[in-house]
Design an enzyme around this catalytic site. Structure first.
Site, PDB file in Angstrom:
ATOM      1  N   LYS A 181      32.050  50.125  27.981  1.00 57.12           N
ATOM      2  CA  LYS A 181      31.478  48.920  28.585  1.00 57.12           C
ATOM      3  C   LYS A 181      30.593  48.159  27.582  1.00 57.12           C
ATOM      4  O   LYS A 181      30.347  48.632  26.479  1.00 57.12           O
ATOM      5  CB  LYS A 181      30.715  49.288  29.862  1.00 57.12           C
ATOM      6  CG  LYS A 181      31.619  49.938  30.927  1.00 57.12           C
ATOM      7  CD  LYS A 181      32.456  48.935  31.708  1.00 57.12           C
ATOM      8  CE  LYS A 181      33.684  49.500  32.371  1.00 57.12           C
ATOM      9  NZ  LYS A 181      33.514  50.291  33.564  1.00 57.12           N
TER      10      LYS A 181
HETATM   11  C1  PLP Z   1      34.018  51.082  34.785  1.00 62.60           C
HETATM   12  C2  PLP Z   1      34.032  50.511  36.157  1.00 62.60           C
HETATM   13  C3  PLP Z   1      33.334  51.099  37.224  1.00 62.60           C
HETATM   14  C4  PLP Z   1      32.724  52.460  37.154  1.00 62.60           C
HETATM   15  O1  PLP Z   1      31.763  52.596  36.187  1.00 62.60           O
HETATM   16  P1  PLP Z   1      31.194  54.064  35.859  1.00 62.60           P
HETATM   17  O2  PLP Z   1      29.906  53.788  35.157  1.00 62.60           O
HETATM   18  O3  PLP Z   1      32.210  54.737  35.005  1.00 62.60           O
HETATM   19  O4  PLP Z   1      30.992  54.755  37.168  1.00 62.60           O
HETATM   20  C5  PLP Z   1      33.283  50.425  38.429  1.00 62.60           C
HETATM   21  N1  PLP Z   1      33.913  49.264  38.601  1.00 62.60           N
HETATM   22  C6  PLP Z   1      34.624  48.672  37.620  1.00 62.60           C
HETATM   23  C7  PLP Z   1      35.288  47.367  37.878  1.00 62.60           C
HETATM   24  C8  PLP Z   1      34.717  49.296  36.373  1.00 62.60           C
HETATM   25  O5  PLP Z   1      35.464  48.748  35.407  1.00 62.60           O
END
Ligand code: PLP
Length: 383
Positions: A181
């Protein structure tokens, strides 16, 4: 040349912050986490920010905060990462899927109202690829039907809707610091909210429902005694993750500018190529450019999306697909009766979409290599 789909941007700053945590000997949640929350809150401009160990945990706790119950219905986009709907299932509530828009891949706000029933409690839009969803339209629907508005902002750090930063608009907003991210701590997440009562509840629930944070228990001013006032979870983050978060926050806007630069170069190179369909960002919003989604005009090509991915892979370019629509998964087929006919845009996009590499630290040679190979594959297989 080998170009991965993603490479985290880790410098000595991150490494030294982590070493500092290790040397101080405080490796679970503590001062660095408090500091990270405070700086994150200031950056977003929100009243509260609560660190958790993932965005999924953050969404779960947001739904606990507003009091979601068994049998309730929650509106989510049909095409998103499974976490957005999974947290609804934790409550034995029902994720109600809404199709996405062909050009932006955002939840189609014009299709929400027809799916609202007396059981509907929450709308969770996803700011896909970093582009904010149609906030005004969704806020209006939420107000009209008295629904809570929780934002899945896993992609949207930083992003702006009109003049507002994402994290300050809905009732509660959940961010992700997963490895790929825009701010990466390995695993991690943050919830922002203007409402102190929800913030307090989430703080308690993230650590077993204990009335005081454990780090305070073990500090000079703390004591061994505590009460458990809710049935909580083990969703706290650690100071090692927060050390990475603090260092990453310092370069967040620089990293965003780097991704924006890459997106602009891709857009410029692919504009006018009729075998490719560019992703649209609406005029009144600014994307974080977490992803660069590119669609293939498969009617103009002799190969399909999967073969296109294979071609890129053979040339050393890593890609991904965001996302497999939820109703295509076995669990969702087995537990709900979604009808593919309701999600024609999701199907259309899923057949065509590829996410190209876009990350800070990607050099011009790498960007050009991706561009040249996409165009070369198009030329080779055009009808
Ligand atoms: C990555 C992601 C999540 C989950 O994030 P985590 O920190 O891995 O729990 C939720 N929603 C979307 C759209 C994502 O891309």
């Amino acid at each position: 040349m080998q170009i991965p789909f993603h490479r985290p941007y880790i410098t000595d700053e991150e490494i030294n912050e982590v070493i500092d945590s290790l040397k101080k000997g405080w490796i679970t949640m503590g001062k660095k986490t408090i500091d990270f929350e405070s700086k994150f809150k200031d950056y977003i401009g929100s009243k509260n920010a609560i660190a958790v160990n993932s965005c999924t945990a953050g969404l779960h706790l947001a739904l606990r905060a507003i009091g979601l119950k068994e049998g309730d219905e929650v509106i989510v986009p049909a095409t998103t990462f499974v976490a957005t709907a999974e947290v609804v299932n934790y409550f034995k509530a029902k994720p109600v899927l809404i199709d996405i828009e062909k050009d932006t891949h955002l939840i189609d706000a014009s299709k929400i109202e027809e799916k609202i029933t007396p059981k509907t409690k929450v709308i969770i839009p996803v700011h896909f690829s970093g582009q904010p969803a149609d906030m005004d339209e969704i806020l209006e629907i939420a107000k009209k039907y008295n629904l809570y508005f929780i934002e899945d902002a896993a992609h949207a750090l930083p992003a702006w809707y009109k003049d507002k930063k994402i994290g300050t608009i809905g009732d509660l907003t959940a961010f992700s610091f997963y490895a790929t991210k825009t701010l990466a701590t390995g695993e991690g997440g943050m919830v922002t909210t203007e409402k102190d009562e929800w913030a307090e509840k989430i703080r308690i629930l993230r650590l077993h429902g204990i009335s005081k944070d454990a780090w305070k228990r073990y500090s000079k001013e703390g004591s061994w005694e505590y009460d458990v006032i809710e049935n909580g979870y083990k969703y706290n983050t650690t100071d090692i993750n927060s050390a990475l978060g603090l260092a990453q926050l310092n370069k967040l806007e620089w990293m965003w500018k780097e991704r924006e630069k890459i997106a602009n170069l891709y857009n410029k190179a692919f504009t006018g190529c009729e075998e490719l369909i560019l992703y649209k960002v609406k005029e009144d919003r600014i994307s974080s450019w977490h992803l660069y989604p590119l669609k293939l005009n498969i009617e103009a090509l002799k190969i399909d999306r999967n073969q296109f991915i294979e071609e890129l892979k053979n040339r050393g370019v890593g890609t991904s697909v965001h996302f497999i629509p939820l109703y295509r998964f076995s669990y969702y087929k087995n537990h709900f009766n979604y009808k593919v006919e309701d999600f024609l845009n999701s199907e259309w996009i899923f057949e065509r979409v590829i996410s190209l590499p876009i990350f800070p630290g990607m050099n011009l040679e790498e960007i050009n290599y991706v561009i040249e190979n996409v165009i070369d594959i198009v030329k080779k297989y055009k009808r």
